[in-house]
Design a protein around this motif. Sequence first.
Motif: not given
Length: 302
Positions: A176-177, A241-249, A256-257, A288-289
């Motif tokens: 994800g970098v 993926r979750l860390l990036l979703l929080r930042k960019y969704w 994101a989708l 995920v956790r």
Amino acid sequence: MGKVPEDNIAAVVSLYNPDAGVVAHCAALMEQVGHVVAVDDGSPNDCQGILAQLESMGAQVVRLRRNSGIAGALNAGIRAAREHASNPVFILTMDQDSLLEPGYTAKLLAAHEVARANGVTVGMVAPGSISGLPTRRRGAHKDTLLGGEPIQSGLLIPCEALDSIGLLMEELFIDGVDTEFYLRARDAGMESVLAPEARLEHALGSMVVASLFGIKIAPGGRPLRIRTAASYRYYYVFRNRLLLLRKYWRTQPAWALKGVLADYRHLAIVTALAPGRGKRLASALAGVRDGFAGISGQRTPR
């Protein structure tokens, strides 16, 4: 007499337990750039002989004391490259197992110049294909082909883009970098540009024979092969993926989708059809956790 365009490029190669093949790859790389920085990312194996060979060839070697992840290694190399007397205008980020075709960097530079002439603010330039597979595309502006999220190996980054939006995000460690840098550039109004004729040879995971309940799947007598990554990588894929979703969704909802759907579709396929499904699934669930908990950096054993 001024520099030839390729001399304005410094290549940064991340190394981890490199083998002798790295020497040949770096020799080929030196023919297309002005300077090479090889960063050993805290390799536990003894690779001092290989690093000494690279230094004798003219590469600058940076030795990190501990494994800092792909972003940390590349950032260390970028800093070293920009402090070098060659004073690069571009940085080319490379994995140790990637190989450039002849003329690769010239093609990326040409795509950059055409994009600038077309009024595109360039954040990065990527090849048109990787190991024979087309790179993600996102339309065109005049005769400039725009790309989706790239992979970091073989990626040409203007130093002015780094000055504008900063270096790679080290908290992700691995996976994800490249996506994060792409999204940050897009938010800043910069584009990922493709050099359609440029080709990169790069390992894209491992191919395994698909099986269901222990029975190999071979339609028409030909074994079905699917692509997987090492089990530990699934932790970082799903956490990051979750860390990036929080930042960019909010700013990149389409990305994101599509990203979430692609990750979980891939996980479903390899869980059903690829060996090692237990470790792979446990790694993804741990990711995920920790992603929901906002945990970043290198995974801490539990």
